[in-house]
Design an enzyme around this catalytic site. Structure first.
Site, mmCIF file in Angstrom:
data_model
loop_
_atom_site.group_PDB
_atom_site.id
_atom_site.type_symbol
_atom_site.label_atom_id
_atom_site.label_comp_id
_atom_site.label_asym_id
_atom_site.label_seq_id
_atom_site.Cartn_x
_atom_site.Cartn_y
_atom_site.Cartn_z
ATOM 1 N N ASN A 81 0.864 -1.182 0.000
ATOM 2 C CA ASN A 81 0.000 0.000 0.000
ATOM 3 C C ASN A 81 0.897 1.227 0.000
ATOM 4 O O ASN A 81 1.341 1.692 1.048
ATOM 5 C CB ASN A 81 -0.908 -0.030 1.225
ATOM 6 C CG ASN A 81 -1.866 1.162 1.267
ATOM 7 O OD1 ASN A 81 -1.759 2.077 0.471
ATOM 8 N ND2 ASN A 81 -2.786 1.139 2.217
ATOM 9 N N ARG A 122 -2.212 -1.485 -4.031
ATOM 10 C CA ARG A 122 -3.132 -0.349 -4.129
ATOM 11 C C ARG A 122 -2.615 0.569 -5.233
ATOM 12 O O ARG A 122 -1.486 1.043 -5.177
ATOM 13 C CB ARG A 122 -3.164 0.417 -2.808
ATOM 14 C CG ARG A 122 -3.937 1.736 -2.865
ATOM 15 C CD ARG A 122 -3.723 2.532 -1.585
ATOM 16 N NE ARG A 122 -4.336 3.841 -1.651
ATOM 17 C CZ ARG A 122 -3.745 4.958 -1.256
ATOM 18 N NH1 ARG A 122 -2.506 4.929 -0.798
ATOM 19 N NH2 ARG A 122 -4.373 6.113 -1.330
ATOM 20 N N GLU A 173 -7.029 -0.798 4.409
ATOM 21 C CA GLU A 173 -6.965 -0.953 2.959
ATOM 22 C C GLU A 173 -6.285 -2.263 2.593
ATOM 23 O O GLU A 173 -6.645 -2.897 1.583
ATOM 24 C CB GLU A 173 -6.200 0.228 2.365
ATOM 25 C CG GLU A 173 -6.932 1.550 2.511
ATOM 26 C CD GLU A 173 -6.032 2.754 2.338
ATOM 27 O OE1 GLU A 173 -6.480 3.742 1.730
ATOM 28 O OE2 GLU A 173 -4.883 2.714 2.833
#
Length: 397
Positions: free
Chosen positions: A9, A92, A378
């Site tokens: 991420n 991501r 996330e």
């Protein structure tokens, strides 16, 4: 051996990673790590699922693309998680544009297509693509899966997503996309897990961190959001300006002589909390400062958040629930209090003691609006997408 996925991420100021076992239905966290780039020499730390320290190193000053760091991460996984097979790396990716909605396998063609979106996220997109390239070099045979921050908002109504410029620009994809979608997806799932009634509420989620935005949601769907074509729009952020009069940008170019490159650097890296305070982009530093300019920056931040929450409530036709998440939203009781104080007219009332403890529910008993603090992940959202993608590929095989 059980399958595992590595999730990367890459944000605007840090790189978080996590390793999940995906043998069961729900991904199980094995370990997590953070590369904190607020420090002069970025530091990588790895902890287990409970937070116990497992590994620490510092990134070499000349390791510009993080390749050395990622090699260490992969070697550590091979050594310390030898009972697991690393089946994929999930990433991501901040901007998916019009064409990327569902998670996709990474190919050279897709890397090129995502790189073409860099002008729409110049602070983020290169940082998302750099580790993808590094891992392709380090482990060419390792599957990589891209998950998109814009995807959660893909269903925004035309009225919400349209910019008031000639239609020919909308036809080529110049429109509002919204970001932080993986975070909002995770929060939507948490609300649904609390109860169907909670998921049905008219809810504004405030993802507040170095990058900040709001999402108006109901029944797990994005109705409106504060970021637009780029992650520059909306709230005041660490170094990004947020909402700004376009005429001010024309004036800076025409009368102050700023080039396009100057303007981009100003808006993305010199503005926001850093620009207003002249001290720091870090809210923790500003809260600890007694400087008047730091107070002004904090006041502008909370003023803009509260004002945009009212805009989101308008899109929902009312406000039943307010959720704080993200680094600032989860950890700063002072910022939560200041924002909620500005929303008393909407029926928001906070229990001071619950807010200080960062309880899941911090609203006062007589508040007309539920106020929650919910930690986002996330990484979990990405791991779920990777597990689903791998299961889909296995079923086809």
């Amino acid at each position: 051996m059980s399958d595992a996925v590595l999730v990367l991420n890459s944000g605007s100021s840090s790189i978080k990673f996590a390793v999940f076992e995906i043998a069961a239905g729900e991904p199980a966290l094995l370990c997590k790590g953070l590369l904190d780039e607020h420090e002069a020499t970025p530091r990588l730390t790895v902890t287990d699922a409970s937070g116990k320290g497992l590994f620490e190193t510092r990134r070499a000053a000349d390791d510009k693309d993080g390749g050395g760091l990622l090699a260490e991460v992969l070697q550590w996984i091979d050594r310390e998680l030898a009972g697991y097979t690393l089946a994929a790396v999930g990433h991501r990716v901040v901007h998916g544009g019009r064409d990327f909605v569902d998670p996709v396998d990474i190919t050279n063609e897709r890397i090129a297509a995502l790189e073409a979106l860099t002008p729409l996220a110049p602070l983020h997109q290169p940082r998302c693509l750099s580790p993808i390239r590094a891992i392709r070099s380090l482990r060419p045979g390792l599957r990589q899966i891209a998950c998109f921050d814009t995807a959660f908002h893909h269903g925004l109504a035309p009225t919400v997503r349209r910019l008031a410029i000639p239609r020919r620009f909308d036809d080529i994809g110049i429109r509002r996309y919204g970001f932080h979608g993986l975070s909002y997806e995770y929060i939507a799932g948490r609300l649904a897990a609390m109860s169907p009634a909670m998921a049905a509420k008219r809810t504004v989620v405030a993802h507040l961190g170095n990058g900040s935005s709001l999402c108006a949601m109901r029944e797990g769907q994005s109705i409106d959001t504060t970021m637009g074509l780029t992650p520059l729009d909306g709230l005041v952020m660490g170094t990004r300006c947020g909402l700004i009069d376009p005429g001010a940008l024309l004036y800076l170019q025409q009368e102050q002589g700023l080039s396009v490159a100057d303007l981009q650097h100003l808006l993305y890296q010199e503005s926001g909390l850093l620009g207003v305070s002249g001290i720091s982009a870090d809210m923790r530093t500003l809260l600890a400062s007694g400087d008047a300019a730091a107070t002004e920056a904090i006041d502008l931040f909370t003023f803009r958040v509260a004002g945009q929450i009212a805009v989101m409530a308008n899109s929902l036709g009312g406000l039943d629930c307010l959720v704080f998440t993200g680094g600032i939203g989860e950890h700063s009781n002072s910022i939560r209090q200041q924002i909620c104080d500005r929303l008393r007219w909407l029926g928001v009332s906070v229990d001071g003691a619950a807010n200080d403890r960062a309880d899941e529910r911090i609203s006062h008993a007589d508040s007309k609006v539920d106020v929650l603090v919910v930690a986002t992940s996330e990484e979990t959202a990405i791991a779920r997408h990777c597990a689903a993608k791998l299961a889909e590929l296995r079923s086809r095989a």
